[in-house]
Enzyme design. Structure first.
Site, PDB file in Angstrom:
ATOM      1  N   GLN A   1     -10.870  15.704  40.265  1.00 20.97           N
ATOM      2  CA  GLN A   1      -9.696  15.667  41.135  1.00 20.97           C
ATOM      3  C   GLN A   1      -8.994  17.010  41.103  1.00 20.97           C
ATOM      4  O   GLN A   1      -8.923  17.669  40.075  1.00 20.97           O
ATOM      5  CB  GLN A   1      -8.781  14.496  40.787  1.00 20.97           C
ATOM      6  CG  GLN A   1      -8.379  14.395  39.333  1.00 20.97           C
ATOM      7  CD  GLN A   1      -7.080  15.073  39.042  1.00 20.97           C
ATOM      8  OE1 GLN A   1      -6.522  15.748  39.903  1.00 20.97           O
ATOM      9  NE2 GLN A   1      -6.603  14.930  37.826  1.00 20.97           N
ATOM     10  N   GLY A   2      -8.495  17.405  42.251  1.00 19.50           N
ATOM     11  CA  GLY A   2      -7.819  18.687  42.377  1.00 19.50           C
ATOM     12  C   GLY A   2      -6.426  18.524  42.922  1.00 19.50           C
ATOM     13  O   GLY A   2      -6.135  18.862  44.066  1.00 19.50           O
TER      14      GLY A   2
ATOM     15  N   SER B   1      -3.283  19.267  40.828  1.00 13.70           N
ATOM     16  CA  SER B   1      -2.305  20.209  40.304  1.00 13.70           C
ATOM     17  C   SER B   1      -2.651  21.649  40.610  1.00 13.70           C
ATOM     18  O   SER B   1      -3.816  22.006  40.747  1.00 13.70           O
ATOM     19  CB  SER B   1      -2.206  20.046  38.790  1.00 13.70           C
ATOM     20  OG  SER B   1      -1.625  18.828  38.483  1.00 13.70           O
TER      21      SER B   1
ATOM     22  N   GLU C   1      -3.954   5.199  41.419  1.00 13.07           N
ATOM     23  CA  GLU C   1      -4.053   5.762  40.084  1.00 13.07           C
ATOM     24  C   GLU C   1      -3.024   5.140  39.141  1.00 13.07           C
ATOM     25  O   GLU C   1      -3.321   4.778  38.022  1.00 13.07           O
ATOM     26  CB  GLU C   1      -3.859   7.280  40.179  1.00 13.07           C
ATOM     27  CG  GLU C   1      -4.118   8.009  38.880  1.00 13.07           C
ATOM     28  CD  GLU C   1      -4.055   9.526  39.055  1.00 13.07           C
ATOM     29  OE1 GLU C   1      -3.349  10.005  39.939  1.00 13.07           O
ATOM     30  OE2 GLU C   1      -4.730  10.219  38.277  1.00 13.07           O
TER      31      GLU C   1
ATOM     32  N   ASN D   1       5.643  10.679  33.143  1.00 10.13           N
ATOM     33  CA  ASN D   1       6.474   9.477  33.054  1.00 10.13           C
ATOM     34  C   ASN D   1       7.912   9.743  33.482  1.00 10.13           C
ATOM     35  O   ASN D   1       8.606   8.822  33.927  1.00 10.13           O
ATOM     36  CB  ASN D   1       6.397   8.893  31.642  1.00 10.13           C
ATOM     37  CG  ASN D   1       5.066   8.184  31.410  1.00 10.13           C
ATOM     38  OD1 ASN D   1       4.146   8.309  32.233  1.00 10.13           O
ATOM     39  ND2 ASN D   1       4.959   7.462  30.325  1.00 10.13           N
ATOM     40  N   GLU D   2       8.352  10.992  33.357  1.00 11.09           N
ATOM     41  CA  GLU D   2       9.702  11.315  33.850  1.00 11.09           C
ATOM     42  C   GLU D   2       9.749  11.126  35.363  1.00 11.09           C
ATOM     43  O   GLU D   2      10.705  10.558  35.903  1.00 11.09           O
ATOM     44  CB  GLU D   2      10.078  12.769  33.503  1.00 11.09           C
ATOM     45  CG  GLU D   2      10.431  12.991  32.036  1.00 11.09           C
ATOM     46  CD  GLU D   2       9.211  13.035  31.121  1.00 11.09           C
ATOM     47  OE1 GLU D   2       8.079  13.135  31.634  1.00 11.09           O
ATOM     48  OE2 GLU D   2       9.399  12.955  29.896  1.00 11.09           O
TER      49      GLU D   2
END
Lengths: 317, 388
Positions: B125-126, B128, B243, B371-372
């Site tokens: 997966q790309g 970031s 996801e 998680n933030e």
């Protein structure tokens, strides 16, 4: 495998929810704090008219013959509304206990269940794990335990002493009473089973209400975070404040299916129902307590006052 | 509400169990973040596919079994219980697969899904980029339309599985004037295309589990766009939903970890009970894994009745990632002095894998959107709190 509620259950829930929203407001609750009994007979009559006191009473005793999952969402709403009246206790603990008595108690069941279903009689219950009896003052009959046996004692034969609770809606009494052969309705293994089931159902009833309380505290607190401004913005726009509420939402979300499964297990008398109820009681209580703590935090100093409605719900958590 | 399995669900469980009993490799495979392990895992994916167990929820014409979500959960429970290898192509089958089903053309589905199911094409997966972590709207890698091609320039990072994978999916900026969520396009890029270079990044465990990918005038045909030009954000959000939601982390994984944790506790009880908090933490882990399972069954029941997953899927991400961390922390507490040994150390014994799991669990609260960020999503979209 299907984890959803059916149409009837959802519709029943919706109608009770809107009733409670309109009738059991924080203003109503605060008003009841100032009355002598702390209880509203007109409200109880309305609950009975909606069929709520009859939900778990078997059909042949004038009830609706429904089970725990049928009532679960409503119990949650009673928590959400912080309903002062002992409806959840009656439906989930008192009625099933009486209904499970053996055939030898047929006359007793015939005498009390239809009266409970119609809202004409109220019954309070006590167990040795908690010597105080909630709502004994408005009950016609008390179900009491001594040395494992089950006794049914008319309230006019006992002496009550009120004990003030942190929650002004809770009416708690110690009871002076005498166990006699005449008022004993179950003994030995039968009584043991009845009490075990009653404790289980009691824990389930509390769990459902805690889930509702947790949801209510979030709703009240989120509203407040719009109203209250600091540094020129609503405090709810700050990430640290958001995260307090998000943490409660996670707890509520994962308590939900545990609670539903526990109700299913009790209704179907599954062998590990007690374990599943314990799980539900733990996680819903945690959700409610975290909601209360974080709710106070996001209210700031207002959260520590009698004035805000938050306290009504926080004290039940 | 009926929490019993039906007769056909029970029969399905039996069928899965007996196939796995016969076919799961007796010896654990090497990590798929090593070259040899990657090859072994690719072979396992092919074997699974031969048994038509590659992706059971896919339609039969694509090699699946047309299973519903409850059956999928049953499959996953049996899969993890059997000790079968982790899926090397999880980015493909759990993330891109459902996205292709939703947004792909018939040609794209026919072209990519079967190759994914056989393990012949493994996906990285790309998402970031160096300046865009959980903030995907800050994507800067460009794809410029030239005739019937796009020319891609830029850089992706933290690309899981990219070192040995065959393809990468990601979002690229196709409108150079655009900013934030607009002007992005979801594109599928072969990693052997001219102008692509991959630089491995070593993880905490010393293995190249992710990589940087550099695109230098990489040409891909317009057919490789998924969901239409400029629709990248929308498509990517849907993938991210899969996801965070059901597909990436089936509860079976955590049920199995909780079961192993209980076993570890029972085997080391004398030492573990020196700290009374450990027994409680084990109970807690067991309860939470169960809660996650029930929650997934509940979501699956709802989806099967036509509901859609909403922002509450963000609660999943937080719950499983934190559960994974606390379970592994508890295991390390039980192991005491042995906890620091790598699994290949001679004295680590059979319990060394807890360290690998612990290190990997540290990534949980970061990947798939930190998680933030999930907490912000819950606060704003689920609870309706004011935006910053």
């Amino acid at each position: 495998m299907d984890f959803t509620f059916n149409e009837d259950q959802l519709m029943f829930h919706d109608s009770v929810q809107s009733f409670l929203t309109n009738e059991v407001t924080p203003e109503h609750i605060r008003e009841q704090w100032t009355t002598r009994s702390g209880r509203s007979q007109p409200l109880w009559n309305q609950l009975a008219e909606l069929g709520l006191t009859a939900v778990t009473v078997p059909e042949n005793f004038g009830g609706l013959g429904m089970n725990e999952p049928d009532f679960l969402l409503i119990a949650e709403e009673c928590g959400y509304a912080a309903l002062p009246e002992p409806l959840v206790e009656t439906v989930m603990v008192v009625v099933p206990l009486i209904a499970s008595l053996g055939d030898e108690a047929h006359h007793f069941k015939e005498q009390w269940l239809p009266l409970i279903a119609s809202g004409e009689a109220r019954v309070a219950i006590q167990h040795s794990t908690n010597p105080l009896v909630a709502d004994a003052h408005i009950a016609d009959l008390l179900l009491l335990e001594e040395s494992g046996s089950l006794y049914a004692v008319p309230t006019n034969e006992v002496e009550l002493t009120e004990n003030e609770s942190v929650d002004p809606s809770r009416k708690l009494f110690s009871v002076q009473w005498r166990a006699t052969a005449e008022n004993c309705i179950a003994t030995g293994e039968q009584a043991e089973q009845l009490w075990a089931d009653a404790l289980n159902r009691g824990a389930l009833a509390v769990a459902a209400q805690q889930q509702g309380i947790a949801r209510r505290v979030i709703d009240i607190s989120v509203d407040y975070t719009f109203e209250r401004k600091q540094f020129g913005k609503p405090v709810g726009s700050f990430q640290a404040v958001k995260h307090h509420m998000a943490n409660v939402a996670v707890k509520i979300e994962f308590a939900k299916p545990v609670l539903y499964r526990a109700a299913y297990a009790v209704a179907h008398q599954l062998p590990d129902a007690a374990r599943q109820v314990s799980h539900a009681k733990l996680v819903t209580s945690e959700a409610a307590l975290l909601a209360a703590k974080n709710g106070i935090q996001v209210h700031g100093a207002m959260g520590y006052t009698w004035e805000v409605d938050l306290q009504i719900f926080m004290k039940r958590a | 509400m009926d929490l019993n399995y039906t007769a056909s669900q029970k029969a399905f469980r039996e069928e899965v169990r007996s196939w796995l009993t016969e076919n799961v490799p007796k010896e654990p495979l090497k990590s798929f973040d090593t070259e040899e392990g990657f090859r072994q895992h690719r072979a396992w994916e092919a074997k699974l596919n031969q048994g038509r167990w590659g992706m059971v929820t896919w339609p039969e014409e694509l090699g699946g079994r047309g299973c519903n979500l409850i059956e999928w959960l049953i499959f996953e429970e049996e899969y993890y219980r059997s000790g079968a290898p982790l899926r090397v192509n999880q980015n493909g089958i759990f993330l891109l697969g459902p996205t292709l089903m939703e947004f792909g053309t018939e040609e794209q589905k026919a072209r990519f899904l079967p190759m994914m199911a056989t393990g012949e094409e493994v996906w990285a997966q790309g998402w970031s980029e160096p300046d865009a972590g959980s903030d995907m709207a800050a994507i800067r890698s460009k794809a410029e339309r030239v005739g019937d091609h796009y020319v891609i320039n830029g850089q992706k990072t933290w690309s899981t599985r990219a070192v040995w994978a065959d393809w990468v999916f990601g979002i690229f900026r196709t409108d150079p004037e655009s900013s934030r969520h607009k002007g992005l396009t979801f594109i599928l890029v072969p990693l052997d295309a001219e102008g692509v270079s991959v630089r491995p990044i070593e993880q905490l465990d010393g293995l190249p589990g992710f990589a940087e990918i550099f695109f230098d005038d990489v040409k891909v045909p317009v057919e490789n766009v998924l969901g239409g030009e400029g629709m990248g954000w929308h498509v990517a959000m849907s993938t991210a939903g899969f996801e965070r939601g059901l597909m990436l982390r089936s509860p079976a994984r955590f049920q199995e970890t909780a079961r192993r944790l209980l076993e570890l506790y029972q085997e080391n009880r004398e030492q573990a009970d020196l700290d009374p908090a450990i027994g409680e933490a084990v109970t807690r882990a067991y309860m939470d894994a169960e809660a996650y399972t029930l929650s997934t069954y509940m979501t699956a029941s709802r989806l099967m009745q036509g509901d859609k997953i909403g922002p509450e899927s963000s609660t999943n991400k937080i719950f499983w990632s934190e559960l994974d961390q606390t379970m592994h922390e508890t295991a390390l507490s039980i192991l005491g002095a042995r906890a620091e040994l790598w699994s290949h150390a001679p004295d680590a014994g059979a319990v060394g894998s807890w360290l690998d799991g612990f290190l990997f669990s540290q990534a949980g609260p970061i990947y798939a959107g930190t998680n933030e960020i999930q907490r912000n999503i819950i606060a704003e979209r689920m609870l309706g709190m004011p935006r910053a």
